[in-house]
Enzyme design. Sequence first.
Site, PDB file in Angstrom:
ATOM      1  CG  HIS A   1      -1.593   1.259   1.528  1.00 16.30           C
ATOM      2  ND1 HIS A   1      -1.388   1.997   2.672  1.00 16.30           N
ATOM      3  CD2 HIS A   1      -2.525   1.936   0.808  1.00 16.30           C
ATOM      4  CE1 HIS A   1      -2.159   3.065   2.653  1.00 16.30           C
ATOM      5  NE2 HIS A   1      -2.849   3.052   1.532  1.00 16.30           N
TER       6      HIS A   1
ATOM      7  CG  HIS B   1       0.589   8.413   1.415  1.00 18.49           C
ATOM      8  ND1 HIS B   1       0.838   7.679   2.562  1.00 18.49           N
ATOM      9  CD2 HIS B   1      -0.759   8.557   1.354  1.00 18.49           C
ATOM     10  CE1 HIS B   1      -0.314   7.390   3.162  1.00 18.49           C
ATOM     11  NE2 HIS B   1      -1.292   7.908   2.443  1.00 18.49           N
TER      12      HIS B   1
END
Length: 322
Positions: free
Chosen positions: A42, A116
């Site tokens: 992820h 991110h």
Amino acid sequence: MAPGQQEQNQLHENESYSDWMSRLPPDKHNTVLWHLVIPGSHDSMSYDLDINSSIIEPALLKKYSRLRCVRSIMRRWAKTQEANIVEQLNAGARYFDLRIARKENDPDPDRLYFYHGLLTRTDVETALRTIKEWAEEHPREVLILSLSHFKGFGSNSGHLHNHLTNFIKNLFGSKLVPKPMRNEDMPTLQRCWDHKQNVIVSYDHREATSQPVFWFKIRYFYGDGMDTNKVEEILTRDLKVASQAYFYVCGLNLTLPENAGALKYILRWRSLASSIRHSLPKLLRWLQIQAARTPVNIVASDLVTEPNVVATIVSLNKTAVC
């Protein structure tokens, strides 16, 4: 911990998963890839977040980008992986969650990064070249690259998508697995090996999916929270309706609230990684139970190189419901 479990854990820690696909039993070689259980990571590039980057998201914090202390907290809580991309590949991860953005005011109009919360230091083309080198060295391991988000593309979107897709096609060339047009074209390990193809690219934008080498978006199920009980409850519900006719992801990842509720976790834990290490054993136990009840395909995890993560996921190819 029971002695037998301790021995099994030690075996998992010592066993190499750098070529686990090629070592699957022969009855799995002709199984369609979305009927295999495949470990993935992820936010795969978040190990590389740049402390000097502006905050890309959440919107609530963007106005504090100039404060290094805020960027430092952001990096600690956006870093879902600690191992680099080659280490993740060597550990056995085969699905990669690659979220792409353009840096505002970058002098190079075509340069792209991953992100991110913050942007990465490594640009997209450099990282993809590294992945390509690994794929060449491990031709019987099939990689699934999921490209998405494309933040900051703005009015130059068409050009940037065209540049990136052309780069991918030129870089990977004949190693790209095309979308199947007929039932007999469905991807299996054996079919990929026979055609010397081992890279699948899912590209979440209409600019690419009309092209035969780019696959459609892969649906990602996740619990959207920090409470493992709620994460398990949501995933249990979602996996019951997950399609078995295409790739799908069960995300064993924790997600901070995008509001003041995040503070209670930030004050309790030093970083997202520390919270994940506490939660992973419970999530892996849930996964083993769930896989005996409903089909599971790609399982993406934070800290995918932690002991027993890949080993547990790969072992489900022997026991999971198909």
